[in-house]
Design an enzyme around this catalytic site. Sequence first.
Site, PDB file in Angstrom:
ATOM      1  N   GLU A 195      -0.262  -2.000   6.426  1.00 61.04           N
ATOM      2  CA  GLU A 195      -0.549  -0.595   6.749  1.00 61.04           C
ATOM      3  C   GLU A 195      -0.647  -0.328   8.244  1.00 61.04           C
ATOM      4  O   GLU A 195      -0.150   0.694   8.735  1.00 61.04           O
ATOM      5  CB  GLU A 195      -1.864  -0.156   6.087  1.00 61.04           C
ATOM      6  CG  GLU A 195      -1.746   0.131   4.607  1.00 61.04           C
ATOM      7  CD  GLU A 195      -1.666  -1.137   3.795  1.00 61.04           C
ATOM      8  OE1 GLU A 195      -2.093  -2.192   4.292  1.00 61.04           O
ATOM      9  OE2 GLU A 195      -1.170  -1.063   2.665  1.00 61.04           O
ATOM     10  N   HIS A 224      -8.724   3.372  -5.887  1.00 65.31           N
ATOM     11  CA  HIS A 224      -7.514   4.150  -6.148  1.00 65.31           C
ATOM     12  C   HIS A 224      -7.862   5.602  -6.407  1.00 65.31           C
ATOM     13  O   HIS A 224      -7.141   6.310  -7.098  1.00 65.31           O
ATOM     14  CB  HIS A 224      -6.746   3.561  -7.349  1.00 65.31           C
ATOM     15  CG  HIS A 224      -6.203   2.194  -7.093  1.00 65.31           C
ATOM     16  ND1 HIS A 224      -6.966   1.066  -7.148  1.00 65.31           N
ATOM     17  CD2 HIS A 224      -4.957   1.773  -6.740  1.00 65.31           C
ATOM     18  CE1 HIS A 224      -6.234   0.009  -6.854  1.00 65.31           C
ATOM     19  NE2 HIS A 224      -5.009   0.406  -6.602  1.00 65.31           N
TER      20      HIS A 224
END
Lengths: 405, 352
Positions: free
Chosen positions: B84, B154
């Site tokens: 990321e 999530h």
Amino acid sequence: MFAATALARTAARRAATATPMRLGALRAMSSETATFDLTGSFEMYNIDTAPDNSIEMSKEELMKHFELMYTMRRMEITCDNEYKAKNIRGFCHLYDGQEAVATGINAAFDPADDWITSYRCHCIALLRGGTVKEIVGELFGLTCGMSQAKGGSMHFYNKAGHFWGGAGIVGAQVPLGTGLAFANKYNAKPGEPMNVAIACYGDGAANQGQIWESANMASLWKLPMIFCIENNQYGMGTSIDRHSSHSDYYKMGNHIPGIRIDGMNVLAVKKGMEFVREFTSTGNGPMYVEMMTYRYHGHSMSDPGTTYRNREEIAFTRSTRDPLEFVKKTMIDAGFATAEEIKNIEKRIRKEVQKEVLAAKEYPKPSLDSLFTHVYAADVETKGNQEYPDHIRMPDFAKSFWKSA
Amino acid sequence: GDGGPSTLTSWSSIPEPNYDDDYKNKTKMNLFTAINSAMQTALETDPSTIVFGEDVGFGGVFRCSTGLRDQFGQDRVFNTPLSETGIAGFAIGYAAQGGTAVAEIQFADYIFPALDQIMNEMAKFRYRSGNQWHCGGVTVRTPCGAVGHGGHYHSQSPEAYLAHTPGLVVVIPRGPRTAKGLLLSSIRSKDPVIFMEPKALYRAAVEDVPDDDYMIPLGKAEIMCSGTDCTVVGWGGQLRVLEKACDMALAEHGISCELIDLRTILPWDVDCVLGSVAKTGKLVVSHEAPITCGFGAEVVATVQEHSFLSLEAPIQRVCGYDTPFPLVFEKYYIPDELKNLDAIKRIVDYAK
């Protein structure tokens, strides 16, 4: 590696007969112990020594490994069925195919060694003090779950078992593991071997920058740290060729010594990890370990696992390299057990796993109070403006929540 | 107004699209199809546009980039490794050289390793170079919010962290139609944009979306329905919940609510909200993210500062609790329509 297995089988069979034959390092010491050839199971990097090319193992121990691995296999297949029956929801990452890796590492380890891993953690949780009931219970979201149903599939933890989870964010477990290793070194008595720490992660995670940062620290301070890449050839749906410019993961520590182990052979994993543990716990600093393994299921239950690899590959691996079949054949060839005995053991374990699952289902869902517990240490929980309501109204009023007195 | 608290980007001067008159050709699209359409348009109209992230090549885990690689080639639509920080930093570099980078962070929960690049590099790029360079070509797309079974990692909505960073633009659509227009504005904006996509709506939300190229202004809120008794403010997926609450308030209690979709969280349309509160005197702000220091706090603080005398009741925030996003308790945790209805009723009663 496959040739070595065949050699071991032939040699073990010959050795078990009356006429003793000299075949290199292979001999049966007694009917209860045998020596198994591990030639070809290891590749070394930047280190002059290597694990022995054979391992001695008793019938009891090999049987124990088989039973553990078979329990893992049945547990994961049960999770698959329960997920499809919608008793398990959310995320579920199964470990079947990789059983030899976890079992072999645990066999080489001290119970006080620290272990942290990724979200594919059910089987390691089992090894480190967990029961099938606790694991399946957590997946069902019931109070018998190992984390009291707070975490689910990716978040198993066991303090007594030195098992630190269970991580949802890829790679985040590695700097944590390095900290665990640091604590082990800090707390060890001078001159005594240290407990080690191992962080398991996948080939997909191996390119996370935080791993290199941790490796640098572990090497600089000579920490008893093991960086263990479970290379199952795919990062979710991307093969190693397409996500790694360099896929010799055991060499990724640059100057840090590394070893690549055949992760489908629990004997090789144990021998290799004994070597790694000896190296890292005696002040030599960290090692990189790459386990060559394979997962039969897709990345998770929402991934069929066949859009990025073909079924022939999965079937081929299952028929030629399955870790359970390998142990079964090894036991039969060494005269440790007959096929009949193994079948009975499998039947027994199937029943045991089913019993555990049914036992888990008897437990209730956790009470809503636990939504608000353990955010902080107890005496800080209601400070500041943090909101922990006494009452939550639900569309079905009967299901509303009132804080227990 | 002059010297007022609102700060608008140049993209606020884009006119609101007139869907009925100017965009006759529409297709029923869900959220991921609308986003796909926007990216396709961007790739067609700007040859420097590249789309990248984890798994975007085959279409992405939510299918937002389906077909793009086949149409525009592997040089422009490609997968990155699981990195990321690398994804965010790489996007900045490409944009600084004049390119348009549409980067995907697979779940907003994974954006945290990238925050150093986003906050320290992306947000300050123009400022620190004395306007020599900028990285406005960056758009970071990321699915956010509760999805029913996401658990701790999530389900998060990190807009509050991002909104605390001057130099960034933070945008969140409420459905397919706003998504396509806002994403095109975001991609073309001269400032770096974090575009948050409510993942629960990818398949669930279906609207008539214009086939053509259109844009929605940034920095401007939208009044979804006018009302007189209470202002209700939200963004993203929460608007569906708030619509239900407002409908119930009207049907069951005769309360007329004015529902506002901020659309851009940073910089947010202060004037729109102040104008509404001046009319209604009451405000409810609602978001999924935990209440303490959520973006609702910023809205409330600003409104009380400028509209103190217009207020007839304390402002209500209906938000997630101050815990990590839970797994099995999700439906108790989220600020649903009943909790919002309670809040609306509470302040309407208070003001009587």
